[in-house]
Design an enzyme around this catalytic site. Structure first.
Site, PDB file in Angstrom:
ATOM      1  N   GLU A  31      56.162  39.707  31.751  1.00  0.00           N
ATOM      2  CA  GLU A  31      54.761  39.625  31.323  1.00  0.00           C
ATOM      3  C   GLU A  31      54.295  38.238  31.709  1.00  0.00           C
ATOM      4  OE1 GLU A  31      51.861  38.083  29.344  1.00  0.00           O
ATOM      5  OE2 GLU A  31      53.111  38.436  27.574  1.00  0.00           O
TER       6      GLU A  31
ATOM      7  N   LYS B 114      66.385  32.761  24.772  1.00  0.00           N
ATOM      8  CA  LYS B 114      66.024  31.355  24.923  1.00  0.00           C
ATOM      9  C   LYS B 114      64.546  31.223  24.568  1.00  0.00           C
ATOM     10  CE  LYS B 114      64.167  28.848  27.897  1.00  0.00           C
ATOM     11  NZ  LYS B 114      63.435  27.931  26.948  1.00  0.00           N
TER      12      LYS B 114
ATOM     13  N   CYS C  24      47.863  34.508  26.860  1.00  0.00           N
ATOM     14  CA  CYS C  24      47.806  35.088  28.203  1.00  0.00           C
ATOM     15  C   CYS C  24      46.718  36.138  28.339  1.00  0.00           C
ATOM     16  CB  CYS C  24      49.161  35.692  28.575  1.00  0.00           C
ATOM     17  SG  CYS C  24      49.778  36.840  27.339  1.00  0.00           S
TER      18      CYS C  24
ATOM     19  N   GLY D  94      55.835  34.439  30.461  1.00  0.00           N
ATOM     20  CA  GLY D  94      55.496  33.085  30.881  1.00  0.00           C
ATOM     21  C   GLY D  94      54.595  33.106  32.098  1.00  0.00           C
ATOM     22  N   SER D  95      54.561  32.021  32.822  1.00  0.00           N
ATOM     23  CA  SER D  95      53.641  31.890  33.947  1.00  0.00           C
ATOM     24  C   SER D  95      54.105  32.711  35.143  1.00  0.00           C
ATOM     25  CB  SER D  95      53.525  30.422  34.369  1.00  0.00           C
ATOM     26  OG  SER D  95      54.722  29.993  34.995  1.00  0.00           O
ATOM     27  N   THR D  96      53.158  33.038  36.015  1.00  0.00           N
ATOM     28  CA  THR D  96      53.471  33.798  37.220  1.00  0.00           C
ATOM     29  C   THR D  96      54.404  32.997  38.131  1.00  0.00           C
ATOM     30  OG1 THR D  96      51.397  35.030  37.115  1.00  0.00           O
ATOM     31  CG2 THR D  96      52.476  34.913  39.260  1.00  0.00           C
TER      32      THR D  96
ATOM     33  N   VAL E 155      56.719  30.701  37.350  1.00  0.00           N
ATOM     34  CA  VAL E 155      58.093  30.739  36.850  1.00  0.00           C
ATOM     35  C   VAL E 155      58.655  32.148  36.981  1.00  0.00           C
ATOM     36  CG1 VAL E 155      59.560  30.425  34.823  1.00  0.00           C
ATOM     37  CG2 VAL E 155      57.742  28.779  35.307  1.00  0.00           C
ATOM     38  N   GLY E 156      57.820  33.149  36.772  1.00  0.00           N
ATOM     39  CA  GLY E 156      58.265  34.528  36.929  1.00  0.00           C
ATOM     40  C   GLY E 156      58.783  34.815  38.326  1.00  0.00           C
TER      41      GLY E 156
END
Length: 493
Positions: A262, A185, A296, A240-242, A244-245
């Site tokens: 990551e 995705k 990032c 992606g962002s922390t 969302v992770g």
């Protein structure tokens, strides 16, 4: 404002349907979403809006394909990747134009991303035939133990918009080399690049179901949840962002999936008094303003020792003045827009917080609506302090905050104060200091006397809340395999 459409050598690379099981398909709902040019906000395409059910079907196709693909040899998979690579290299100019069109970065930067991203296909093609197991001496007389590395299974890949090509090629290259099948995705803002690579993979003969691309924007949470909770998926790789992770990791826990994440960074960039400014200043420009600050591993906090502070700021200000903002596809542009208006709003918010707390804008600081809706001046702020939001929030924009420090111990403590630890940089001509600081920084990757660390040979990843696992390098296949141990008994030895 109209978008500047590129002149493509091969217009058939522009795809607007998802790619599932070797076929181009619409969403069953018939819905689509708009992809826009960040330079103008003008629509450039309508792309299939997949939902959870569409994604589940793609996962099932990947499962069926895995049953045969896992039996291929490493050499066979290497040859597949090399053929895919060759076709991508032949279309490199068009791929760069697609990236610049949908992401906004300058064409020169986009060309660099294509070269970097495709290097992972070559790297993992070379690694695929050499992924060895071990023979282990047994502690039990008459037994022998050996291990084999096998593909983990169907892999779910979720990538962002800031590197529309490189973020997924380093995942897909490793997955295919290991013998896994994939469901990707891509970022909803920039799906066209992934779809073009899928078309080239199709032409290269990548077997149906091995590489699937599901596209969505409005249904991103639903599709993400399907990927993270579907029991067929055995591994998740997310960039992606922390925040969302954390969510995806909690969802993946429901079926105990292997995860590599990551996540966000807050990179310190340290300039010691003994640094060579002729190296440090150009590196700061590259490290801070690459992708208009939307990476990032960008320098997020620039720490400069007091003895060299004023000279560094003066030279950096001069270097920033040479940056030319403009649409990514325009001649002479060095830096493009931010991805959308929300990104510009965040930069303005962080900058206001800094100036309210005593920061001084040396250059820049303005939204540039005269160029387009999402442009912001490259900005340098001095007098920054730890209480500013810069210190913990990833800027993701063209703002360079400069902090003054006195001692090595002080700056190490400041650099390590962030809850994340992806990359860190520093400049010094002292060999002893290079070793000390490299070991002391709490990050996964260090750039010593360089501001550019991206390389397919590099184990890319972070520590603390910057994620888990490594991508690229000789370690890159590990997250896509499982180790099976076999004990041979009764050998009479």
């Amino acid at each position: 404002m109209a978008s500047q459409k590129p002149d493509f050598k091969d217009p058939s690379l522009i795809k607007t349907q998802a790619y599932v099981n070797g076929k181009w398909v619409d969403a069953k709902s018939g819905k689509t979403f708009a992809v826009t040019d960040p330079s103008t906000d003008a629509e450039i395409a309508q792309v299939a809006e997949f939902d959870g059910a569409d994604t589940a079907e793609a996962i099932e196709h990947a499962k069926v394909a895995f049953a045969e693909f896992k039996k291929t040899t490493g050499r066979e998979r290497a040859n597949m990747l090399l053929k895919w690579l060759k076709l991508c290299q032949e279309s490199a100019e068009d791929l760069a134009k697609i990236i610049s069109w949908e992401n906004g970065k300058s064409l020169a930067e986009a060309k660099g991303e294509v070269a970097y991203g495709l290097s992972f296909f070559q790297w993992f093609a070379e690694e695929a035939p050499r992924h060895y197991g071990d023979v282990i001496p047994s502690g039990i007389k008459g037994n022998r133990v050996f291990t084999m590395k096998q593909p983990v299974g169907v892999v779910g890949l979720i990538t962002p918009w800031n590197f529309p090509l490189a973020m997924f090629t380093r995942k897909v290259g490793a997955a295919v080399a290991a013998g896994c099948t994939t469901v990707l995705k891509p970022g909803g803002e920039t799906p066209l690049t992934a779809l073009a690579i899928a078309e080239l993979g199709h032409r290269a003969g990548i077997p149906a179901g091995v590489f699937n691309v599901v596209t969505t924007l409005a249904n991103t949470p639903e599709v993400g949840k399907e990927i993270t909770t579907n029991p067929t998926i055995r591994k998740i790789s997310f960039t992606g962002s922390t925040g969302v992770g954390r969510l995806l990791m909690s969802q993946a826990a429901s079926t105990i999936k292997k995860c590599s994440f990551e996540l966000g960074g807050n990179a310190p960039f340290i300039v010691f008094d003994d640094a060579d400014l002729e190296k440090a200043v150009p590196a700061a420009i590259t490290c801070k303003f690459r992708g208009t600050g939307q990476t990032c591993v960008c320098a997020n906090r620039i720490y400069v020792q007091e003895g060299i502070h004023d000279a560094f700021v003066s030279k950096l200000t001069e270097a920033i003045s040479k940056i030319k903002l403009g649409p990514g596809l325009a001649d002479g542009t060095t830096h493009g827009p931010l991805i959308h208006g929300r990104a510009v709003d965040k930069v303005e918010e962080l900058l206001k917080d800094a100036t309210d707390k005593g920061g001084k804008v040396v250059t820049g600081g303005q939204r540039r609506k005269d160029i387009g809706p999402n442009f912001f001046d490259p900005t340098l702020v001095t007098g920054c302090t730890p209480d500013m939001k810069f210190n913990q929030d990833e800027i993701f924009g063209p703002v360079a905050p400069v902090y003054k420090f006195k001692t090595e111990g002080e700056v190490i403590a400041l650099a390590n104060s962030a809850e994340v630890g992806l990359a860190g940089y520093f400049f010094s001509e002292n060999v002893g200091r290079i070793w000390r600081v490299s070991e002391a920084l709490e990050v996964g990757m260090v750039g010593a006397n360089t501001g550019l660390i991206s390389d397919s040979a590099l184990p890319f990843g972070g520590v603390k809340q910057s994620g888990l696992g490594r991508e690229g390098s000789k370690y890159g296949l590990e997250d896509y395999t499982v180790i099976k141990a076999v004990t041979l008994g009764g050998l009479g030895l």
